[in-house]
Design a protein around this motif. Structure first.
Motif, PDB file in Angstrom:
ATOM      1  N   TRP A 143       0.832  -1.196   0.000  1.00 16.71           N
ATOM      2  CA  TRP A 143       0.000   0.000   0.000  1.00 16.71           C
ATOM      3  C   TRP A 143       0.869   1.250   0.000  1.00 16.71           C
ATOM      4  O   TRP A 143       0.569   2.233  -0.690  1.00 16.71           O
ATOM      5  CB  TRP A 143      -0.932   0.006   1.201  1.00 16.71           C
ATOM      6  CG  TRP A 143      -1.987  -1.063   1.161  1.00 16.71           C
ATOM      7  CD1 TRP A 143      -2.277  -1.913   0.125  1.00 16.71           C
ATOM      8  CD2 TRP A 143      -2.875  -1.416   2.211  1.00 16.71           C
ATOM      9  NE1 TRP A 143      -3.301  -2.762   0.485  1.00 16.71           N
ATOM     10  CE2 TRP A 143      -3.683  -2.478   1.753  1.00 16.71           C
ATOM     11  CE3 TRP A 143      -3.069  -0.949   3.503  1.00 16.71           C
ATOM     12  CZ2 TRP A 143      -4.675  -3.064   2.535  1.00 16.71           C
ATOM     13  CZ3 TRP A 143      -4.050  -1.530   4.288  1.00 16.71           C
ATOM     14  CH2 TRP A 143      -4.850  -2.572   3.793  1.00 16.71           C
ATOM     15  N   SER A 144       1.940   1.230   0.750  1.00 19.56           N
ATOM     16  CA  SER A 144       2.845   2.366   0.804  1.00 19.56           C
ATOM     17  C   SER A 144       3.454   2.626  -0.573  1.00 19.56           C
ATOM     18  O   SER A 144       3.561   3.779  -1.005  1.00 19.56           O
ATOM     19  CB  SER A 144       3.957   2.097   1.827  1.00 19.56           C
ATOM     20  OG  SER A 144       4.848   3.163   1.883  1.00 19.56           O
ATOM     21  N   GLU A 145       3.820   1.571  -1.274  1.00 20.90           N
ATOM     22  CA  GLU A 145       4.361   1.716  -2.626  1.00 20.90           C
ATOM     23  C   GLU A 145       3.309   2.293  -3.578  1.00 20.90           C
ATOM     24  O   GLU A 145       3.627   3.120  -4.428  1.00 20.90           O
ATOM     25  CB  GLU A 145       4.880   0.374  -3.136  1.00 20.90           C
ATOM     26  CG  GLU A 145       6.145  -0.078  -2.419  1.00 20.90           C
ATOM     27  CD  GLU A 145       6.516  -1.519  -2.714  1.00 20.90           C
ATOM     28  OE1 GLU A 145       5.825  -2.193  -3.515  1.00 20.90           O
ATOM     29  OE2 GLU A 145       7.519  -1.984  -2.129  1.00 20.90           O
ATOM     30  N   GLN A 146       2.054   1.865  -3.440  1.00 20.55           N
ATOM     31  CA  GLN A 146       0.974   2.411  -4.269  1.00 20.55           C
ATOM     32  C   GLN A 146       0.824   3.911  -4.009  1.00 20.55           C
ATOM     33  O   GLN A 146       0.674   4.705  -4.947  1.00 20.55           O
ATOM     34  CB  GLN A 146      -0.346   1.712  -3.977  1.00 20.55           C
ATOM     35  CG  GLN A 146      -0.431   0.311  -4.518  1.00 20.55           C
ATOM     36  CD  GLN A 146      -1.748  -0.357  -4.132  1.00 20.55           C
ATOM     37  OE1 GLN A 146      -2.475   0.098  -3.254  1.00 20.55           O
ATOM     38  NE2 GLN A 146      -2.041  -1.461  -4.799  1.00 20.55           N
ATOM     39  N   ILE A 147       0.859   4.289  -2.750  1.00 16.10           N
ATOM     40  CA  ILE A 147       0.704   5.699  -2.389  1.00 16.10           C
ATOM     41  C   ILE A 147       1.860   6.517  -2.960  1.00 16.10           C
ATOM     42  O   ILE A 147       1.651   7.604  -3.505  1.00 16.10           O
ATOM     43  CB  ILE A 147       0.587   5.848  -0.858  1.00 16.10           C
ATOM     44  CG1 ILE A 147      -0.770   5.257  -0.404  1.00 16.10           C
ATOM     45  CG2 ILE A 147       0.735   7.296  -0.419  1.00 16.10           C
ATOM     46  CD1 ILE A 147      -0.852   4.948   1.064  1.00 16.10           C
ATOM     47  N   GLN A 161       1.512   9.584  -5.635  1.00 16.88           N
ATOM     48  CA  GLN A 161       2.010  10.917  -5.320  1.00 16.88           C
ATOM     49  C   GLN A 161       3.067  11.383  -6.313  1.00 16.88           C
ATOM     50  O   GLN A 161       3.181  12.573  -6.575  1.00 16.88           O
ATOM     51  CB  GLN A 161       2.544  10.947  -3.891  1.00 16.88           C
ATOM     52  CG  GLN A 161       1.423  10.813  -2.881  1.00 16.88           C
ATOM     53  CD  GLN A 161       1.900  10.763  -1.441  1.00 16.88           C
ATOM     54  OE1 GLN A 161       3.084  10.608  -1.162  1.00 16.88           O
ATOM     55  NE2 GLN A 161       0.960  10.874  -0.513  1.00 16.88           N
ATOM     56  N   SER A 162       3.820  10.460  -6.876  1.00 17.63           N
ATOM     57  CA  SER A 162       4.844  10.857  -7.845  1.00 17.63           C
ATOM     58  C   SER A 162       4.312  10.875  -9.283  1.00 17.63           C
ATOM     59  O   SER A 162       5.018  11.304 -10.188  1.00 17.63           O
ATOM     60  CB  SER A 162       6.050   9.920  -7.749  1.00 17.63           C
ATOM     61  OG  SER A 162       5.686   8.613  -8.136  1.00 17.63           O
ATOM     62  N   SER A 163       3.068  10.451  -9.477  1.00 14.23           N
ATOM     63  CA  SER A 163       2.504  10.369 -10.822  1.00 14.23           C
ATOM     64  C   SER A 163       2.114  11.722 -11.395  1.00 14.23           C
ATOM     65  O   SER A 163       2.018  11.882 -12.610  1.00 14.23           O
ATOM     66  CB  SER A 163       1.266   9.464 -10.833  1.00 14.23           C
ATOM     67  OG  SER A 163       0.175  10.101 -10.181  1.00 14.23           O
ATOM     68  N   GLY A 164       1.847  12.685 -10.529  1.00 16.06           N
ATOM     69  CA  GLY A 164       1.383  13.985 -10.997  1.00 16.06           C
ATOM     70  C   GLY A 164      -0.110  13.999 -11.275  1.00 16.06           C
ATOM     71  O   GLY A 164      -0.661  15.020 -11.672  1.00 16.06           O
ATOM     72  N   GLU A 196      -8.150  10.684  -7.806  1.00 14.59           N
ATOM     73  CA  GLU A 196      -9.254  10.079  -8.551  1.00 14.59           C
ATOM     74  C   GLU A 196      -8.780   9.555  -9.905  1.00 14.59           C
ATOM     75  O   GLU A 196      -9.108   8.437 -10.295  1.00 14.59           O
ATOM     76  CB  GLU A 196     -10.393  11.092  -8.722  1.00 14.59           C
ATOM     77  CG  GLU A 196     -11.145  11.415  -7.442  1.00 14.59           C
ATOM     78  CD  GLU A 196     -10.372  12.316  -6.475  1.00 14.59           C
ATOM     79  OE1 GLU A 196      -9.392  12.990  -6.890  1.00 14.59           O
ATOM     80  OE2 GLU A 196     -10.727  12.323  -5.281  1.00 14.59           O
ATOM     81  N   GLN A 197      -7.994  10.355 -10.611  1.00 15.04           N
ATOM     82  CA  GLN A 197      -7.495   9.948 -11.925  1.00 15.04           C
ATOM     83  C   GLN A 197      -6.580   8.729 -11.800  1.00 15.04           C
ATOM     84  O   GLN A 197      -6.684   7.774 -12.555  1.00 15.04           O
ATOM     85  CB  GLN A 197      -6.745  11.116 -12.570  1.00 15.04           C
ATOM     86  CG  GLN A 197      -6.243  10.837 -13.972  1.00 15.04           C
ATOM     87  CD  GLN A 197      -5.452  12.030 -14.526  1.00 15.04           C
ATOM     88  OE1 GLN A 197      -5.024  12.904 -13.781  1.00 15.04           O
ATOM     89  NE2 GLN A 197      -5.262  12.038 -15.826  1.00 15.04           N
ATOM     90  N   TRP A 198      -5.679   8.744 -10.824  1.00 14.81           N
ATOM     91  CA  TRP A 198      -4.755   7.635 -10.625  1.00 14.81           C
ATOM     92  C   TRP A 198      -5.515   6.357 -10.266  1.00 14.81           C
ATOM     93  O   TRP A 198      -5.194   5.284 -10.762  1.00 14.81           O
ATOM     94  CB  TRP A 198      -3.741   7.982  -9.530  1.00 14.81           C
ATOM     95  CG  TRP A 198      -2.670   6.952  -9.376  1.00 14.81           C
ATOM     96  CD1 TRP A 198      -1.491   6.890 -10.050  1.00 14.81           C
ATOM     97  CD2 TRP A 198      -2.692   5.824  -8.500  1.00 14.81           C
ATOM     98  NE1 TRP A 198      -0.779   5.793  -9.651  1.00 14.81           N
ATOM     99  CE2 TRP A 198      -1.488   5.112  -8.698  1.00 14.81           C
ATOM    100  CE3 TRP A 198      -3.614   5.329  -7.571  1.00 14.81           C
ATOM    101  CZ2 TRP A 198      -1.177   3.953  -7.996  1.00 14.81           C
ATOM    102  CZ3 TRP A 198      -3.308   4.164  -6.876  1.00 14.81           C
ATOM    103  CH2 TRP A 198      -2.107   3.492  -7.086  1.00 14.81           C
ATOM    104  N   CYS A 199      -6.523   6.493  -9.418  1.00 17.48           N
ATOM    105  CA  CYS A 199      -7.321   5.332  -9.017  1.00 17.48           C
ATOM    106  C   CYS A 199      -8.031   4.705 -10.215  1.00 17.48           C
ATOM    107  O   CYS A 199      -8.061   3.481 -10.354  1.00 17.48           O
ATOM    108  CB  CYS A 199      -8.318   5.712  -7.922  1.00 17.48           C
ATOM    109  SG  CYS A 199      -7.543   5.985  -6.318  1.00 17.48           S
ATOM    110  N   ILE A 200      -8.594   5.530 -11.082  1.00 20.10           N
ATOM    111  CA  ILE A 200      -9.270   5.016 -12.276  1.00 20.10           C
ATOM    112  C   ILE A 200      -8.281   4.231 -13.122  1.00 20.10           C
ATOM    113  O   ILE A 200      -8.561   3.114 -13.556  1.00 20.10           O
ATOM    114  CB  ILE A 200      -9.914   6.164 -13.083  1.00 20.10           C
ATOM    115  CG1 ILE A 200     -11.110   6.731 -12.321  1.00 20.10           C
ATOM    116  CG2 ILE A 200     -10.326   5.689 -14.473  1.00 20.10           C
ATOM    117  CD1 ILE A 200     -11.642   8.047 -12.878  1.00 20.10           C
TER     118      ILE A 200
END
Length: 107
Positions: free
Chosen positions: A21-25, A29-32, A36-40
């Protein structure tokens, strides 16, 4: 009745889950992208993401380092740090920044 072995397995599973989960977060956060967009794009419901974020934050707070006293030798000897059955011996000339970084990693 939960045995010691079962409890240890559960703890390892929980630690691995929190690490994932920490890696997902970190990736979000680094995706820009917005959450909501990242989750989709990653097939995760925002509610699930925020639950995981809360759990990771709680784990970080619970794992805050305690102050570990260390004695700097007056004479040039070795510095020894012990924690959880582990022992590290460093030369007395170790740079303070290195020592601080090591203590932070251990805690």
């Amino acid at each position: 009745m939960e045995t010691e072995s079962t409890r240890a397995i559960s703890e390892v599973k929980q630690e691995l889950r929190l690490r994932e989960w920490s890696e997902q977060i970190e990736r979000q956060q680094s995706s820009g992208m917005s959450v909501e967009q990242w989750c989709i794009e990653n097939g995760i419901k925002p509610k699930t993401y925020y639950y995981r974020l809360r759990r990771v934050r709680e784990q970080c707070v619970a794992a805050q380092p305690s102050i570990v006293p260390i004695a700097m030798p007056d004479e040039c000897g070795n510095i020894r740090i012990e924690k959880n059955g582990m022992s590290i011996t460093l030369p007395c000339g170790v740079a303070p920044e290195t020592l601080i970084a090591l203590v932070r990693e251990l805690c």
